[in-house]
Design an enzyme around this catalytic site. Sequence first.
Site, mmCIF file in Angstrom:
data_model
loop_
_atom_site.group_PDB
_atom_site.id
_atom_site.type_symbol
_atom_site.label_atom_id
_atom_site.label_comp_id
_atom_site.label_asym_id
_atom_site.label_seq_id
_atom_site.Cartn_x
_atom_site.Cartn_y
_atom_site.Cartn_z
ATOM 1 N N VAL A 129 3.966 -0.887 4.232
ATOM 2 C CA VAL A 129 2.602 -1.229 4.635
ATOM 3 C C VAL A 129 1.966 -2.093 3.547
ATOM 4 C CG1 VAL A 129 0.336 -0.361 5.318
ATOM 5 C CG2 VAL A 129 2.401 0.918 5.924
ATOM 6 N N LEU A 167 0.817 -1.206 0.000
ATOM 7 C CA LEU A 167 0.000 0.000 0.000
ATOM 8 C C LEU A 167 0.852 1.257 0.000
ATOM 9 C CD1 LEU A 167 -2.714 -1.017 2.621
ATOM 10 C CD2 LEU A 167 -2.969 -0.948 0.136
ATOM 11 N N GLY A 168 2.032 1.170 0.579
ATOM 12 C CA GLY A 168 2.905 2.343 0.649
ATOM 13 C C GLY A 168 4.168 2.008 1.401
ATOM 14 N N PHE A 218 10.108 4.143 7.941
ATOM 15 C CA PHE A 218 10.280 3.118 8.963
ATOM 16 C C PHE A 218 9.783 1.748 8.550
ATOM 17 C CE2 PHE A 218 9.357 7.237 10.999
ATOM 18 C CZ PHE A 218 10.653 7.528 11.377
ATOM 19 N N GLY A 219 9.154 1.639 7.421
ATOM 20 C CA GLY A 219 8.687 0.331 7.019
ATOM 21 C C GLY A 219 7.764 0.377 5.820
ATOM 22 N N ASP A 245 4.557 14.717 11.837
ATOM 23 C CA ASP A 245 4.619 14.354 10.412
ATOM 24 C C ASP A 245 3.236 14.405 9.771
ATOM 25 O OD1 ASP A 245 6.086 13.758 8.163
ATOM 26 O OD2 ASP A 245 6.058 11.592 8.468
ATOM 27 N N GLY A 251 7.297 4.040 3.835
ATOM 28 C CA GLY A 251 7.798 5.235 4.499
ATOM 29 C C GLY A 251 9.183 5.017 5.030
ATOM 30 N N LYS A 294 1.872 -3.064 8.876
ATOM 31 C CA LYS A 294 3.091 -2.273 8.760
ATOM 32 C C LYS A 294 4.265 -3.124 9.218
ATOM 33 C CE LYS A 294 5.179 2.156 10.049
ATOM 34 N NZ LYS A 294 4.965 3.462 10.726
#
Length: 738
Positions: free
Chosen positions: A411, A403-404, A408-409, A524, A406, A426
């Site tokens: 998803v 899904l995406g 830090f990880g 954020d 970032g 995540k």
Amino acid sequence: MMSLAMKLPPIAAVVFCFTAVTAENLRTFTAMYGPFDSSISDIFQFEGAAGILDNSTLQLTQDFFSRPKSTEFSPKVQPFTFPLPVNQSGRVMLNQSFKLWEQGYNKTSDRIASFNSSFLFNIDPFFGHPMGEGLAFIMAPNMSLPSNSSGQYLGLTNYDADGHPENRLFAIELDNVKQDFDPDANHVGLNINSIISNVTASLTPFKIEIASTNESSWFYNVWVQYDGVNKFIEVYIAQQAELDGETPSRPSTPVLKSNLDLGAVLNQYSYFGFSGSTGFGSQLNGIFRWNLTVDSYQEDVISLEAPQALAPAPAPAPPTTLEEKHRLSEKTLLIVGVGVPLLVMGAALTLTGYCNLCKKRSVVHSQSSVLLGALKRLPGTPREFQFKDLKKATNNFDEKKKLGQGAFGVVYRGHLKNENLEVAVKRFSRETVKGQDDFLAELTIINRLRHKHLVPLLGWCHKEGELLLVYDYMPNGSLDTHLFTRTLDNKPLSWNLRYQIISGVALALHYLHNEYDQRVVHRDIKASNIMLDSDFNARLGDFGLARALDKEKTSYTEARGVVGTLGYIAPECFHTGKATQQSDVYAFGVVLLEIVCGLRPGTMIEEFVFLVDWVRSLHREGRILDAIEERLKDDYVVEEAEKMLILALACCQPMASERPRTQRIVQIISGLAPVPYVPPFKPTFVRLSMPSVEDDDISSSAMRPMETRSFRTTHSVLGFTPECISRELCANDKFNTV
């Protein structure tokens, strides 16, 4: 090699050759591809809009005017509904990876794999229509295409992931659209993990025009040569008048050259291929021939063909003479004298390795015990999921479920069949103590938060270094997808939905700042972290950077500098290094502008680098409604739109003390309070000392690398200064990284 390939008859030509190179355990892979037809279906992987055109061409962006004549092989079968191939991206990747270096690679002394890539390409715009965007030769850690990678991203990255070192990506871009960080609309660039090139070169001085709106379009041969011994790359380009014409010789002068240590950029195992995209403009990005030679390292197990059966060796005859017996005794002594020490050394090395492994496992086990103890002590004890269930729900964390991604990880979307439940999983990217800190920080905060405009946490999972959080799945995705993904069938969000989303985000922020038992700073807030449920209600998510403030504290100080996303970070953060409720309000104001204007915060309009400065200039000139997204046309409430734009400017005041509190923001949106006065000119930013500096500081036990996303998630540990706020300056900083 290139000349031979270009003179091939018009049939699919695929030639492989593996040559063993004894020095340094290298092997040479050589292949010639093209023309391209159904015979290559097992050789290449096609992603996004990529496919085969007319049984001859690797097409990175589809042709909607002519369906390929052969339908035997269709990597991506999509209905041809658009009049032009706009807002597309695609990748074509060679379906095998190459080992680029040996384990324990030392960049100062060891060599890495060298390669020679040459290809024939053509960019064919549609006559009478604007062009866009370009193509790239790439090396990547996998064969998947990032989501939302159309337009300026050339199928390489996207807004959220651009510039992140975990991309592990190298590209040579051939770009025919000028962005504000490009030298012109006709250039070649060397890109590392980002669409902003580390090195660029205009092709105009070489009398090369890679794309033209004229009826005749040229073909170009490109040579990309990388020296893995001296860590050096060169790119050459030569024009070819006709597709079946004679291949020109490689020019003597490269159009681009640079020192480059790919060992510091790529994964040990990487893939070769091509990517391309279109934006609001459209064109066909085609590859007609491709030759590739790679001197790569032998993999652990390589089986190119079945070995032939070997006949058993005959037993040796017994010695018959004294001389033969004497020679046999000498051989026996030699074997014993050499073999025994070798066996002893091997046993010692094995024992040492085993001890180190046990020590490492002991450390990991100790860390895991500490983490599990912390998880068990969390208030409310959130649900613990089984790793095997999450692995099955996400189809073994399939790239297609992503899904995406970032800082830090990653998803993934998952489906728990036994519960008939859609979830978002995540998966934290760093299996270290640092990753555990990120994991615990997010879980500790989100575990106790309960609000209808926050993404609900369902539980967690920890097994053998794997750290995962499980959230409720949001079927309408993130807000930025609806605001910035422009396709002909993608209708803009209505004004009523936009106002509903604004109200939801404001309520969520007010809850974090004032209604929860601890004050929480999110740090954020941006459109990509605002999710939309089935009814398009806003749900604020991604609490990876969020921190709870103890009583009497008003700010949070990160031990290693400013974190967040450039464009959303309040100006005072660069001076104080502190995150406050007021800095969250600044980011909320930027999101307001994104929702109303339909533009990203780093959109350069006229002479303005930031969206907020452009809207402020319209406010000064008495025409602030000109900032409303054009796709809305007249479908908005004038009073509400003007109120939201003024509120956004108030939230983005340079001085933190001038920004409204969340309680006042909620009242303004609800119509219970008037908007504050916003001066027509931008106030001068004055650096003020924060009150009670020593009392307000909270030392961070989880030291997080600084994020400066430069409108595209460009990460840097240290060294960011407030002066580096324009794309040009940030891009120039990147030229020194190669």
